[in-house]
Motif scaffolding. Structure first.
Motif, short mmCIF file in Angstrom:
data_model
loop_
_atom_site.label_atom_id
_atom_site.label_comp_id
_atom_site.label_asym_id
_atom_site.label_seq_id
_atom_site.Cartn_x
_atom_site.Cartn_y
_atom_site.Cartn_z
N THR A 292 23.31 -2.18 -1.17
CA THR A 292 24.70 -2.32 -0.75
C THR A 292 25.00 -1.34 0.39
OG1 THR A 292 25.47 -0.70 -2.37
CG2 THR A 292 25.39 -3.00 -3.07
N SER A 294 27.21 0.96 0.56
CA SER A 294 27.47 2.33 0.14
C SER A 294 26.19 3.14 0.01
CB SER A 294 28.22 2.32 -1.20
OG SER A 294 27.43 1.70 -2.21
N GLU A 295 25.07 2.47 -0.29
CA GLU A 295 23.80 3.19 -0.43
C GLU A 295 23.28 3.68 0.91
OE1 GLU A 295 22.06 4.01 -3.28
OE2 GLU A 295 24.00 3.45 -4.12
N PHE A 296 23.71 3.07 2.00
CA PHE A 296 23.27 3.48 3.33
C PHE A 296 24.24 4.48 3.99
CE2 PHE A 296 21.22 -0.76 2.98
CZ PHE A 296 19.91 -0.34 3.09
N SER A 297 25.35 4.78 3.33
CA SER A 297 26.32 5.69 3.92
C SER A 297 25.80 7.12 3.88
CB SER A 297 27.66 5.60 3.17
OG SER A 297 27.49 6.03 1.82
N LEU A 299 27.64 9.94 3.41
CA LEU A 299 28.27 10.64 2.29
C LEU A 299 28.45 9.64 1.15
CD1 LEU A 299 30.97 12.70 4.24
CD2 LEU A 299 28.72 13.46 3.45
N LYS A 300 27.66 9.77 0.12
CA LYS A 300 27.70 8.84 -1.01
C LYS A 300 28.66 9.36 -2.07
CE LYS A 300 22.99 7.12 -0.37
NZ LYS A 300 22.79 7.82 0.91
N ALA A 301 29.33 8.43 -2.75
CA ALA A 301 30.25 8.79 -3.82
C ALA A 301 29.47 9.27 -5.04
CB ALA A 301 31.12 7.59 -4.18
N ASP A 302 30.02 10.30 -5.73
CA ASP A 302 29.40 10.81 -6.95
C ASP A 302 30.23 10.34 -8.13
OD1 ASP A 302 28.08 12.13 -8.90
OD2 ASP A 302 28.56 14.16 -8.22
N ASN A 303 29.69 9.35 -8.86
CA ASN A 303 30.41 8.76 -9.98
C ASN A 303 30.03 9.38 -11.31
OD1 ASN A 303 31.67 6.91 -8.25
ND2 ASN A 303 29.91 5.54 -8.35
N GLN A 313 31.26 -3.44 -4.99
CA GLN A 313 30.50 -3.08 -3.80
C GLN A 313 30.23 -4.30 -2.93
OE1 GLN A 313 29.74 0.25 -3.18
NE2 GLN A 313 31.10 0.48 -4.95
#
Length: 354
Positions: A292, A294-297, A299-303, A313
């Protein structure tokens, strides 16, 4: 109770409520309005935008193109002042000529060393003949001395001549070994000179490559963006001179993960282009992203901590634009499009990505 339900006001209110519920179901694509067609506005035209930069530093001598110009592969874009690089080529060629002369001199030295070996071998043959003569004379004088026919002085002279002949042979043999060692040294030195010639040839090639790189050429057919370099400007390796956009384009559509079920490679796609007054073009699914967006961003979100809110996503889907569409020539990378895919449609064979 029944009379109140039959009143026009109540019926009208029920009808309005029913229409509202139907509108909500339709807006959210819920049964009975669920469709196999998936749509996204998060889609854009993409292309291979190439940044053109020089590989060396210098002052710009010529800018041969203009903004948004069509170019062919090999067309001159920028010419960098090549005087220094031309002199470097001549300097490298002169160094190569000197190394080749040294190598030719080594070849002559090899032939001279081989001739010295031949001369030393001839001296050995002469010394061996003199030794045989001295040995025969010594034997003859010794026999005469035993019979008291020859004097002791004559015998001593014969013995001395024999010793001299033996020493002469050893000297000739030593001279032959020296000649052989000299030749071996010349051969070893020649290998070093051969390496020096190869190094000089590589230096010439590098200098010629640098000279060629003063001409910045178009790597392929396409249309240029804005030209970011000016006449007389000093540029270094990596300076952005211009951008080149080839003719080949495609569409990247970012579908929600809940929309992906039923999508397959080769399925037909239709999309409208905002810049073309929403006119429709066609294509087909060419490839799915391996992850997805978001995986290439960076700054990744920390859930893994705190409260969690589930967010659908999006997965990028590459869409190839079908050929023989006149409007496709008007597409430019970055344009916004709206993509529709019928997940119930049959898939076709898809050519491999290039």
């Amino acid at each position: 109770m029944l009379k109140s339900l039959r009143s026009p006001a109540t019926l009208l209110a029920l009808l309005v409520a029913l229409c509202g519920a139907l509108l909500v179901l339709y807006a959210w694509k819920l049964p009975p309005f669920h469709s196999s067609v998936e749509t996204t506005e998060n889609a854009y035209v993409k292309g291979q935008v190439t940044i053109i930069s020089p590989q060396l530093a210098g002052y710009v001598k010529t800018v041969a193109v203009q903004d948004y110009q069509l170019v062919k592969a090999g067309d001159l874009i920028v010419q960098i002042d090549d005087r220094i690089y031309d002199q470097k080529v001549q300097q490298a060629q002169a160094l190569l000529a000197g190394q080749k002369a040294n190598l030719a001199n080594a070849d002559q030295s090899v032939r001279s060393g081989q001739a010295k070996i031949g001369s030393s071998e001839a001296q050995i043959a002469s010394a061996q003949a003199a030794l045989r003569t001295a040995e025969a004379t010594d034997e003859r004088i010794s026999a005469l001395l035993e019979k008291h026919i020859s004097s002791q002085a004559t015998a001593d002279q014969a013995t001395q001549a024999l010793d001299q002949a033996r020493a002469g042979l050893r000297q000739a043999q030593a001279a032959l070994e020296v000649s052989r060692q000299d030749l071996q040294s010349i051969v070893v030195n020649r290998q070093s000179l051969e390496a020096a010639v190869q190094s000089a040839e590589a230096t010439v090639q590098l200098a010629e490559i640098d000279l060629q790189n003063t001409r910045v050429l178009a790597p392929q057919d396409g249309r240029l963006g804005e030209i970011g370099v000016r006449l007389g400007q000093y540029v270094s390796a990596g300076t952005q001179l211009a951008s080149l956009v080839p003719a080949r384009k495609w569409v990247i559509a970012n579908f929600k993960e809940t929309q992906l079920y039923g999508m397959k490679l080769g399925q037909p796609v239709s999309f409208t282009v905002d810049a073309l007054r929403h006119q429709t073009l066609t294509g087909h699914i060419q490839e799915f992203s391996p992850a997805t967006g978001s995986e290439f961003s960076v700054l990744k979100a920390d859930n893994a901590t705190g409260n969690f809110t589930k967010i659908a996503q999006r997965l990028p889907v590459r869409i190839a634009i079908d050929d023989n569409q006149p409007l496709a020539a008007q597409l430019a990378p970055g344009m916004s499009v709206v993509v529709k895919i019928d997940t119930a449609a049959a898939a076709e064979s898809v050519p491999a990505l290039r």
